[in-house]
Write an enzyme that holds these catalytic residues in place. Structure first.
Site, PDB file in Angstrom:
ATOM      1  N   ARG A 264     -24.443 -12.370 -73.040  1.00  0.00           N
ATOM      2  CA  ARG A 264     -24.368 -11.711 -74.623  1.00  0.00           C
ATOM      3  C   ARG A 264     -24.809 -10.225 -73.547  1.00  0.00           C
ATOM      4  NH1 ARG A 264     -30.181 -12.599 -76.200  1.00  0.00           N
ATOM      5  NH2 ARG A 264     -30.598  -9.793 -74.900  1.00  0.00           N
TER       6      ARG A 264
ATOM      7  N   HIS B 138     -30.042  -8.844 -78.198  1.00  0.00           N
ATOM      8  CA  HIS B 138     -30.567 -10.834 -78.831  1.00  0.00           C
ATOM      9  C   HIS B 138     -29.941  -9.828 -80.419  1.00  0.00           C
ATOM     10  CE1 HIS B 138     -31.659 -14.005 -81.001  1.00  0.00           C
ATOM     11  NE2 HIS B 138     -33.125 -12.564 -81.899  1.00  0.00           N
TER      12      HIS B 138
ATOM     13  N   TYR C 239     -35.960  -6.257 -70.087  1.00  0.00           N
ATOM     14  CA  TYR C 239     -35.984  -7.842 -69.419  1.00  0.00           C
ATOM     15  C   TYR C 239     -34.916  -8.173 -68.725  1.00  0.00           C
ATOM     16  CZ  TYR C 239     -33.567  -8.800 -73.998  1.00  0.00           C
ATOM     17  OH  TYR C 239     -33.023  -9.099 -74.830  1.00  0.00           O
TER      18      TYR C 239
END
Lengths: 326, 361
Positions: free
Chosen positions: B256, B260, B269
């Site tokens: 990815r 998100h 993160y």
């Protein structure tokens, strides 16, 4: 005309629809060779084949999700959750998908499914086998919540539920499954959904209930008659969408109302009926509305379940309070 | 002690990171035109995706889940389906939806907060995006069951993310598909991150493909940045299912590259270095390098394609922005086949309230 029990009436309606509509498919745990733990599907696999009566793995979320997928793809699944105490994994599917499929696709995909489940206390079952979570279902837009209270209404309402183009949750009170027999003709005539049934006419007091508690409510109405009180008894039958008009019309005539249900009191469905009367029928009330319900406690194990359930004495006490109020 | 069962997990890949061939090409990929078609679809997906993010940043679209870097998964899978098959996607499947014939206007309406975006004019039987994780796996099993009961040679194809594999309904769906030998294929877009949770914190399993083993179904891993491998794995699985060979779980390993969703900030993160390393493996550039080497693609063709895709995306954006919001009565439409009597007063109240808002506005 054969006199049959409520569980036999369920079986009769399922058989009728399996025979009438080739898109009807039953699925659930132990519903095939075993005929269901209450025998609601007894003989149906033999009669209609394993392609119409599907024994599923032990997985409630999958049972509900399979039904959503089958329904969207053109079948009419009738799924069984073995007891309402095990319905909670299926709620995700009911709330997030079954209830919304038509709405979110603007009618492109629909969800004509029925989810049947035996509900209620009073048969000395183990824990998690006696719940009445109808208010949880009745809170969800897009669903129908139906509970029959007699063999004839079980037959007619289940036919209607299966034929309905939208998802219907159909609770079957285990306490009534074999409690009494009634003449039911297998005529394929459905009863109306979204409508209350007035089981007994009366002029002094309106008793409103559904499911197994109808039995005690009718008994209370009979006792009240001996006391000179004419009680009308309304079986709500379809909790969602609610036929408030029938209840308001009755309370408008009697001015006194007692709502009886087996589930816990707080945020129980009785509160919705009480609110509806407060909103639209307040000035016809001659006495405060009474609720006779299960207590706001964890459903006790079977030794105390009859003390938990709203019995005839509690209904009578509430009715007498309502009648005495000046 | 006796071994009562043993298993292995195979991995399928054809194109290396530099577009070099790692294995002989499958039959379909020997036709450069087929690969160019996949490349064009991946390019359209990427440009649509970037434009959707830009629309959100400028307040013209709701929260959007980018599929940046994962275009080979959706395109590779959907291109292996037949029209009469049913796609049961999750919410990061823009490439699959586009290939299936969902329009960019419909997708933008959906992400822009309008249910009409799920009323696909093209693939009428396909499911809309599924937001509650893993719940769609059992839908796909139900769809596949309906197909099988009616004896239709059709297949249900379900798309999920890596986080899905931690949920019970994922396994419930695979399990029943295995027991009932359903014509179903589940494809995991393993992009290594479920919002902020990396794969190693999601599962102790060495692969996600091996989750098929417990369900007694076929499972394999593919390089999800290699559209040839994704298409070939999906094609084999779908045709096996169609022929009565039962379900398959395909794990497509990708990454990815974006957040998100537009509501997320992945720099909180994960490191920029990790993302940069992953970017070098992305699927579109990899296929371009192969096609250029094969003489099937050029800088001029690339420019023409970009212009053409940009024009199509901009046209869709214009159409989307021109769609007026639904009338307030739409809330009450399609709730039930027929609006129950109990709801009519609420509908009337909503219309009165909306009328009052308009007067004040």
């Amino acid at each position: 005309m054969a006199e049959i029990t409520l569980v036999e009436a369920v079986n009769l309606a399922l058989a009728h629809e399996l025979a009438r509509d080739p898109s009807v498919v039953l699925l659930g745990e132990d519903i095939g060779a075993n005929g269901g733990v209450f025998r609601a599907t007894l003989g149906l696999k033999d009669r209609f084949g394993a392609g119409r009566v599907l024994d599923t793995p032990l997985a409630e979320a999958a049972i509900a999700g399979l039904a959503v997928g089958m329904a969207a793809e053109g079948l009419k699944p009738v799924a069984e959750i073995q007891f309402t105490g095990f319905i909670y994994p299926a709620l995700d599917q009911l709330i997030n998908h079954a209830s919304r499929m038509r709405h979110r696709t603007r009618g492109r995909l629909t969800c004509p499914m029925v989810l049947r489940s035996p509900c209620g206390a009073g048969i000395h079952a183990p824990e998690h086998h006696s719940e009445s979570p109808e208010a949880l279902i009745a809170h969800v837009p897009g669903l129908r919540m139906v509970i029959p209270s007699s063999p004839a209404r079980a037959y007619g309402l289940l036919l209607a539920a299966i034929r309905d183009p939208d998802p219907v949750v159909f609770f079957e009170p285990t306490r009534l499954y074999r409690l009494f027999r009634q003449a039911v003709e297998d005529d394929g005539v459905a009863l109306p959904l979204d409508a209350c049934f007035v089981l007994r006419g009366g002029t002094d007091l309106t008793l409103v209930s559904w499911g197994a508690a109808i039995h005690e409510t009718l008994a209370a109405a009979g006792a009240l008659e001996d006391e000179g009180v004419s009680a009308e008894v309304i079986d709500v039958a379809t909790l969602k969408p609610l036929d408030m008009a029938t209840i308001l019309e009755s309370v408008g005539r009697t001015g006194r109302c007692v709502v009886v249900h087996e589930a816990a009191r707080s945020a129980g469905f009785g509160a919705e009926i009480a609110a509806g009367i407060a909103e639209s029928g307040l000035f016809s009330l001659l006495a405060p509305l009474e609720r006779v319900t299960g207590y706001d406690v964890v459903l006790p194990y079977s030794r105390l379940e009859m003390q938990y359930l709203p019995g005839v004495a509690r209904i009578l006490a509430a009715a007498r309070r309502a009648m005495k109020f000046q | 002690m006796n071994v009562v069962a043993s298993f292995q997990v195979e991995r399928l890949e054809f194109l290396g990171a530099e577009g070099e061939l790692l294995a002989p090409l499958p039959d379909f990929a020997r036709d450069p035109e087929k690969l160019v078609a996949l490349y064009r679809a991946m390019t359209l997906t990427r440009l649509f995706d970037a434009r959707a993010v830009a629309l959100q940043r400028t307040g013209q679209l709701g929260t959007f889940a980018s599929s940046l870097g994962q275009e080979a998964v959706g395109t590779g899978v959907a291109s292996a389906m037949r029209e009469e098959d049913v796609l049961v996607p999750y919410y990061r499947d823009h490439g699959a939806l586009l290939w299936r014939g969902v329009t960019m206007v419909e997708s933008l309406l959906y992400w822009g907060g309008d249910e009409r975006g799920c009323d696909y004019a093209g693939p009428r039987r396909d499911f809309p995006a599924c937001v509650p994780i893993a719940t769609q796996v059992t839908h796909a099993a139900g769809v596949a069951c309906a197909m099988k009961l009616r004896g239709e040679p059709r297949v249900a194809v379900c798309m999920v993310g890596d986080g899905t594999t931690s949920k019970g309904d994922f396994y419930e769906g695979l399990n029943v598909a295995g027991v009932w030998h359903l014509p179903m294929v589940v494809v995991i877009n393993n992009n290594r991150w479920a919002i902020s949770v990396p794969l190693h914190a999601q599962t102790a399993a060495a692969t996600l493909a091996q989750k098929a083993i417990a369900a007694g179904i076929e499972g394999l891993q593919v390089d999800g940045n290699d559209v040839i491998a994704v298409h070939e794995a999906a094609r084999r699985a779908i045709e096996r299912a169609r022929a009565g060979g039962g379900p398959t779980l395909v794990e497509a390993l990708t990454y990815r590259l974006g957040d998100h969703t537009t509501a997320d900030d992945a720099t909180r993160y994960r490191s920029a270095g990790e993302v940069e390393r992953a970017r070098r493996l992305e699927p579109r550039a990899r296929l371009a390098r192969y096609l250029e080497r094969a003489g099937a693609w050029s800088g001029a063709a690339e420019e023409r394609l970009r212009n053409e895709c940009t024009e199509r995306v901009e046209q869709a954006v214009r159409e989307y922005l021109a769609v007026p919001p639904p009338a307030p009565a739409a809330m009450f439409e399609h709730l039930y086949a027929e609006l129950p009597a109990a709801l009519r007063p609420q509908r009337e109240a909503a219309l009165r309230a909306a009328g009052g808002e308009r007067e004040r506005g």
